[in-house]
Motif scaffolding. Structure first.
Motif, PDB file in Angstrom:
ATOM      1  N   ALA A 115       3.148   4.102   7.471  1.00 32.50           N
ATOM      2  CA  ALA A 115       2.725   2.829   6.890  1.00 32.50           C
ATOM      3  C   ALA A 115       3.508   1.640   7.447  1.00 32.50           C
ATOM      4  O   ALA A 115       3.093   0.496   7.252  1.00 32.50           O
ATOM      5  N   GLN A 116       4.617   1.904   8.127  1.00 32.45           N
ATOM      6  CA  GLN A 116       5.404   0.818   8.715  1.00 32.45           C
ATOM      7  C   GLN A 116       4.829   0.513  10.103  1.00 32.45           C
ATOM      8  O   GLN A 116       5.445   0.746  11.139  1.00 32.45           O
ATOM      9  N   ALA A 117       3.614  -0.010  10.079  1.00 29.59           N
ATOM     10  CA  ALA A 117       2.871  -0.273  11.309  1.00 29.59           C
ATOM     11  C   ALA A 117       1.799  -1.314  11.019  1.00 29.59           C
ATOM     12  O   ALA A 117       1.492  -1.610   9.861  1.00 29.59           O
ATOM     13  N   GLU A 118       1.208  -1.854  12.070  1.00 34.62           N
ATOM     14  CA  GLU A 118       0.184  -2.883  11.867  1.00 34.62           C
ATOM     15  C   GLU A 118      -1.104  -2.292  11.298  1.00 34.62           C
ATOM     16  O   GLU A 118      -1.853  -2.991  10.605  1.00 34.62           O
ATOM     17  N   TYR A 119      -1.369  -1.019  11.600  1.00 38.31           N
ATOM     18  CA  TYR A 119      -2.525  -0.327  11.049  1.00 38.31           C
ATOM     19  C   TYR A 119      -2.099   1.075  10.648  1.00 38.31           C
ATOM     20  O   TYR A 119      -1.207   1.674  11.256  1.00 38.31           O
ATOM     21  N   MET A 120      -2.764   1.631   9.618  1.00 38.42           N
ATOM     22  CA  MET A 120      -2.492   3.001   9.226  1.00 38.42           C
ATOM     23  C   MET A 120      -3.803   3.713   8.926  1.00 38.42           C
ATOM     24  O   MET A 120      -4.799   3.094   8.527  1.00 38.42           O
ATOM     25  N   ARG A 121      -3.804   5.018   9.147  1.00 35.40           N
ATOM     26  CA  ARG A 121      -4.943   5.857   8.758  1.00 35.40           C
ATOM     27  C   ARG A 121      -4.629   6.475   7.406  1.00 35.40           C
ATOM     28  O   ARG A 121      -3.650   7.189   7.260  1.00 35.40           O
ATOM     29  N   PHE A 122      -5.457   6.159   6.430  1.00 32.61           N
ATOM     30  CA  PHE A 122      -5.278   6.698   5.085  1.00 32.61           C
ATOM     31  C   PHE A 122      -6.295   7.815   4.892  1.00 32.61           C
ATOM     32  O   PHE A 122      -7.507   7.573   4.884  1.00 32.61           O
ATOM     33  N   SER A 123      -5.807   9.041   4.761  1.00 30.31           N
ATOM     34  CA  SER A 123      -6.704  10.185   4.591  1.00 30.31           C
ATOM     35  C   SER A 123      -7.123  10.327   3.131  1.00 30.31           C
ATOM     36  O   SER A 123      -6.412   9.892   2.222  1.00 30.31           O
ATOM     37  N   HIS A 124      -8.286  10.908   2.906  1.00 29.86           N
ATOM     38  CA  HIS A 124      -8.815  11.151   1.558  1.00 29.86           C
ATOM     39  C   HIS A 124      -8.880   9.850   0.747  1.00 29.86           C
ATOM     40  O   HIS A 124      -8.374   9.756  -0.369  1.00 29.86           O
ATOM     41  N   GLY A 125      -9.523   8.853   1.331  1.00 24.45           N
ATOM     42  CA  GLY A 125      -9.514   7.528   0.712  1.00 24.45           C
ATOM     43  C   GLY A 125     -10.582   7.277  -0.334  1.00 24.45           C
ATOM     44  O   GLY A 125     -10.568   6.214  -0.965  1.00 24.45           O
ATOM     45  N   GLN A 126     -11.484   8.207  -0.564  1.00 20.79           N
ATOM     46  CA  GLN A 126     -12.619   7.949  -1.443  1.00 20.79           C
ATOM     47  C   GLN A 126     -12.194   7.569  -2.860  1.00 20.79           C
ATOM     48  O   GLN A 126     -12.693   6.610  -3.428  1.00 20.79           O
TER      49      GLN A 126
END
Length: 346
Positions: A115-126
């Motif tokens: 999360a310490q980044a300009e973009y993050m991939r969030f899994s299981h976001g529903q």
């Protein structure tokens, strides 16, 4: 994009990496606007636990804007303002329905990273992502900071209070004066505790704890701290104990300072701690707690409490940094120059 990268104990830097992409149909790509450093991130930074060099950061708390969604996502869309919890529950398994989405039965990879980044991939976001009304520009910086705490520390502090079963009129003991412990003070007050004792060895943290609702401060250490707590509780012990450190000594203090029949809500990440089961057995003390069900608490109670101004947990962020200053943020937290470091991405 820029992202923090762990190089070695005592050194985190920023490098250019590829922007994350959708890898599963329930992924969400989030443009991060605020992130932070957690006390748990410091274990590897201090060299107290193994962390492979050249790994992307441990950051797991973020506020952001939805950039892209997988095909299975129907609850959020591009442009939505969201809290990205560190846990990723499904919302319908037995654990989630019982209010323990921090240990979701369906999502085994249940914790955020990078999360310490300009973009993050969030899994299981529903189900797990928490929508915030409006846009970031609708809110003050103080409110943005409080919303960021809902990704972890405020919900974790509340989990300590809930699992310790803090009730109106109770005496609650909070062990730990970091961001989680201070949010534990907020939570104990929110649940109606009459007396809130905070163990704190630092004047700035003790002062903030008093502002949050602590009625007494115990600044002593070891046996002297236990003796002081017992004096404050007429030698009965606390009705509820919030253990927000996770160390062997803090666990022992929690057990011996709890009155017979009390519950200990333990949310401090366990590190090198051991416990004699007889300590709890002969006092009828219950040791509970674990990873916080962040989404459940945010949706049921905490987001509204922040938006209504009932609580202001963002005050645990005592200094802000840019992403390029990430190593300084880690250093200042490790050296207790700041309680919790907020990272402003934009």
């Amino acid at each position: 994009m820029k992202t923090a990268v762990f190089k070695k104990a005592g050194f985190v830097t920023v490098e250019e990496t590829a922007k994350p992409t959708i890898q599963a149909d329930d992924d969400v790509i989030i443009k991060v606007i605020r992130t932070c450093v957690c006390g748990s991130d410091l274990w590897a930074y201090r060299g107290l636990q193994t962390h492979n060099p050249e790994l992307i950061n441990d950051g797991h708390e973020a506020l952001g804007i939805v950039e892209e969604t997988g095909s299975a996502i129907t609850t959020v869309k591009k442009g939505d303002f969201v809290i990205a919890p560190f846990t990723h529950g499904c919302g319908h398994c037995e654990a989630c329905l019982a209010g323990y989405d921090g240990v979701c039965l369906n999502h085994k990879q249940n914790f955020s990273a990078n999360a310490q980044a300009e973009y993050m991939r969030f899994s299981h976001g529903q189900w797990a992502l928490v929508k915030v009304p409006g846009k970031p520009e609708d809110y003050t910086e103080d409110m943005i900071a409080s919303l960021l705490t809902l990704a972890d520390v405020m919900a974790t502090g509340y989990h300590a209070a809930r699992t310790a079963n803090v009730q109106p009129g109770d005496t609650a003991l909070v062990i730990g004066d970091g961001a989680v412990g201070l949010c534990g003070v907020i939570s104990a007050k929110l649940r109606g505790a009459k007396q809130i004792i905070l163990m704190s060895h630092h004047e700035d943290r003790a002062a903030l704890g008093k502002d949050f609702g602590a009625t007494e401060i115990v600044s002593e250490r070891d046996d002297a701290a236990i003796e002081h707590v017992m004096q404050l509780t007429n030698n009965a012990g606390a009705d509820a104990v919030l253990e927000c450190v996770g160390a062997e000594q803090s666990t022992h203090q929690a057990i011996v300072c709890a009155r017979p029949g009390a519950k200990i809500g333990r949310v401090g990440l366990p590190h090198g701690s051991s416990m004699d089961p007889a300590e709890t057995f002969y006092r009828n003390v219950q040791l509970t707690g674990g990873p916080a069900p962040v989404t459940t608490y945010d949706k049921q109670k905490l987001l509204k409490a922040v938006l209504d101004g009932q609580i202001n947990p963002g005050r645990v962020f005592t200094k802000s940094y840019s992403l390029d200053e990430i190593n300084q943020a880690y250093q200042d937290m490790a050296n207790r120059k700041t309680i919790k470091a907020l990272i402003k991405m934009y």
